[in-house]
Write a protein that holds these residues in place. Structure first.
Motif, mmCIF file in Angstrom:
data_model
loop_
_atom_site.group_PDB
_atom_site.id
_atom_site.type_symbol
_atom_site.label_atom_id
_atom_site.label_comp_id
_atom_site.label_asym_id
_atom_site.label_seq_id
_atom_site.Cartn_x
_atom_site.Cartn_y
_atom_site.Cartn_z
ATOM 1 N N LEU A 4 -60.037 8.721 -55.457
ATOM 2 C CA LEU A 4 -59.725 8.750 -56.881
ATOM 3 C C LEU A 4 -60.839 8.099 -57.680
ATOM 4 N N ARG A 5 -61.012 8.586 -58.869
ATOM 5 C CA ARG A 5 -62.020 8.066 -59.784
ATOM 6 C C ARG A 5 -61.348 7.115 -60.759
ATOM 7 N N THR A 6 -61.995 6.012 -61.065
ATOM 8 C CA THR A 6 -61.474 5.084 -62.053
ATOM 9 C C THR A 6 -61.850 5.577 -63.434
ATOM 10 N N VAL A 7 -60.860 5.736 -64.289
ATOM 11 C CA VAL A 7 -61.094 6.287 -65.610
ATOM 12 C C VAL A 7 -61.835 5.294 -66.492
ATOM 13 N N ARG A 8 -62.735 5.792 -67.323
ATOM 14 C CA ARG A 8 -63.380 4.952 -68.332
ATOM 15 C C ARG A 8 -62.403 4.764 -69.486
ATOM 16 N N TRP A 9 -62.140 3.550 -69.852
ATOM 17 C CA TRP A 9 -61.101 3.276 -70.834
ATOM 18 C C TRP A 9 -61.579 2.194 -71.791
ATOM 19 N N PRO A 10 -61.161 2.236 -73.040
ATOM 20 C CA PRO A 10 -61.641 1.235 -74.009
ATOM 21 C C PRO A 10 -61.017 -0.140 -73.792
ATOM 22 N N TYR A 11 -61.252 -0.722 -72.576
ATOM 23 C CA TYR A 11 -60.698 -2.047 -72.294
ATOM 24 C C TYR A 11 -61.230 -3.092 -73.262
ATOM 25 N N ALA A 12 -62.477 -2.899 -73.724
ATOM 26 C CA ALA A 12 -63.048 -3.878 -74.653
ATOM 27 C C ALA A 12 -62.189 -3.981 -75.896
ATOM 28 N N VAL A 13 -61.721 -2.843 -76.368
ATOM 29 C CA VAL A 13 -60.867 -2.841 -77.559
ATOM 30 C C VAL A 13 -59.579 -3.605 -77.277
ATOM 31 N N LEU A 125 -50.476 22.596 -53.091
ATOM 32 C CA LEU A 125 -51.061 21.362 -53.599
ATOM 33 C C LEU A 125 -50.211 20.160 -53.202
ATOM 34 N N ALA A 126 -48.905 20.326 -53.209
ATOM 35 C CA ALA A 126 -48.001 19.222 -52.879
ATOM 36 C C ALA A 126 -48.213 18.711 -51.457
ATOM 37 N N LYS A 127 -48.697 19.561 -50.583
ATOM 38 C CA LYS A 127 -48.915 19.159 -49.190
ATOM 39 C C LYS A 127 -50.041 18.147 -49.052
ATOM 40 N N SER A 128 -50.906 18.073 -50.054
ATOM 41 C CA SER A 128 -52.053 17.166 -49.984
ATOM 42 C C SER A 128 -51.844 15.886 -50.785
ATOM 43 N N ARG A 129 -50.637 15.654 -51.259
ATOM 44 C CA ARG A 129 -50.393 14.444 -52.052
ATOM 45 C C ARG A 129 -50.640 13.176 -51.240
ATOM 46 N N THR A 130 -51.098 12.149 -51.943
ATOM 47 C CA THR A 130 -51.281 10.828 -51.350
ATOM 48 C C THR A 130 -50.567 9.805 -52.219
ATOM 49 N N ALA A 131 -50.413 8.605 -51.694
ATOM 50 C CA ALA A 131 -49.784 7.541 -52.483
ATOM 51 C C ALA A 131 -50.596 7.255 -53.739
ATOM 52 N N ALA A 132 -51.926 7.239 -53.608
ATOM 53 C CA ALA A 132 -52.785 6.975 -54.768
ATOM 54 C C ALA A 132 -52.679 8.106 -55.786
ATOM 55 N N GLY A 133 -52.594 9.339 -55.285
ATOM 56 C CA GLY A 133 -52.461 10.481 -56.187
ATOM 57 C C GLY A 133 -51.153 10.446 -56.950
ATOM 58 N N LYS A 134 -50.089 10.090 -56.262
ATOM 59 C CA LYS A 134 -48.788 9.994 -56.931
ATOM 60 C C LYS A 134 -48.800 8.909 -58.006
ATOM 61 N N LYS A 135 -49.476 7.811 -57.709
ATOM 62 C CA LYS A 135 -49.564 6.728 -58.689
ATOM 63 C C LYS A 135 -50.317 7.180 -59.925
ATOM 64 N N ALA A 136 -51.423 7.888 -59.705
ATOM 65 C CA ALA A 136 -52.210 8.389 -60.828
ATOM 66 C C ALA A 136 -51.412 9.384 -61.660
ATOM 67 N N ALA A 137 -50.747 10.330 -60.986
ATOM 68 C CA ALA A 137 -49.990 11.359 -61.693
ATOM 69 C C ALA A 137 -48.816 10.768 -62.458
ATOM 70 N N THR A 138 -48.170 9.770 -61.865
ATOM 71 C CA THR A 138 -47.038 9.126 -62.535
ATOM 72 C C THR A 138 -47.495 8.424 -63.808
#
Length: 290
Positions: A4-13, A125-138
């Protein structure tokens, strides 16, 4: 799923807002107990909600690119269609007439055979789900409804006069509300069951009863809101269009990943959202980003 890629987010704000709030609390005179109680009862806004639950690592470029391209293809269609609206109606606000007109611009729902093929794609696609993927999608499902877009606008509003910022906040709210309204009306009319209704095994935690018809998923409300928000926000800050579009693609992919929608739900929702974004810009005198 790939790493998974970490999203760039305006944390500074977010950080600046948090520090400022803390400093203000330390420096201002003692607040009356009643005022404190009132503030405590106030519901947290989008900034606070995301600050309390920051985004996890999200999906990779390679994963989100296919649905992103399909959604992007709807943009030119929407612009051409909206030109027809303005040729007749001009740029005056008429939400009721526009909603009826926009609903008629969407393609008919897929045939049973087409939807079965799309369902098969979601099942694979559901067959390739991972715990990290579920967390991201949720996370994307929860905050991709409105909060992400509100936070992006909040980031923009820091750099404009307060009156202008307040007006743009109301305009984004209007676009998101219109996207929900039209999407819900069409979903109730077309009655296309969500993938997890067609195949309850895709989301067993939903506890779908045998023979259930809904929830319905054509068009996608998430997709409509995302396309409307990206269109609107990009007109205000064209230099950030790529950032907004990437988040849009993340949200769309998450809906496939967790079997909330099939592809045609997302492309139709995107077309609707782009129309709504064009409409909101036009009635408020903004120029579209190109």
């Amino acid at each position: 799923m790939n790493a998974l890629r970490t999203v760039r987010w305006p944390y500074a704000v977010i950080a600046v807002l948090a520090v400022t709030a803390a400093a203000f609390g330390l420096l201002r005179p003692q607040t009356e107990p009643a005022a404190v109680a009132s503030a405590a009862k106030k519901k947290p806004g989008a900034t606070e909600r995301i600050q309390q639950n920051p985004p996890p690592g999200l999906f990779t470029d390679a994963e989100i690119a296919p649905i992103g391209r399909q959604a992007a293809a709807q943009r030119k269609k929407a612009d051409a269609l909206f030109a027809r609206w303005t040729s007749v109606h001009g740029t005056a606000r008429d939400d009721k007439a526009f909603a009826a007109w926009a609903a008629r611009r969407l393609p008919a729902p897929p045939t049973a055979k087409e939807r079965a093929a799309e369902l098969h794609q979601v099942q694979q696609l559901a067959k390739s789900r991972t715990a990290a993927g579920k967390k991201a999608a949720t996370w994307l499902e929860l905050y991709g409804k409105k909060d992400i877009w509100k936070l992006y606008l909040h980031d923009q509003r820091e750099l404009v006069p307060a009156q202008q910022g307040a007006a743009e906040k109301a305009q984004l709210k209007s676009a998101l509300k219109l996207a929900k309204t039209i999407s819900d009306q069409l979903a109730a009319k077309d009655k296309q069951p969500a993938p997890f209704v067609l195949d309850p095994g895709l989301r067993p935690e939903k506890h779908i009863k045998p023979g259930a018809k809904g929830p319905y998923s054509y068009p996608s409300r998430h997709a409509a809101r995302a396309a409307a928000a990206v269109t609107f926000l990009s007109a205000l800050a064209p230099e950030r269009t790529a950032e907004y579009t990437r988040m849009q693609d993340e949200i769309l992919y998450s809906r496939l990943y967790m079997a909330g929608h099939v592809t045609s739900d997302l492309t139709s929702g995107s077309l609707l959202g782009y129309l709504i974004g064009d409409y909101e810009l036009a009635v408020n005198g903004h120029s579209r980003a190109h």
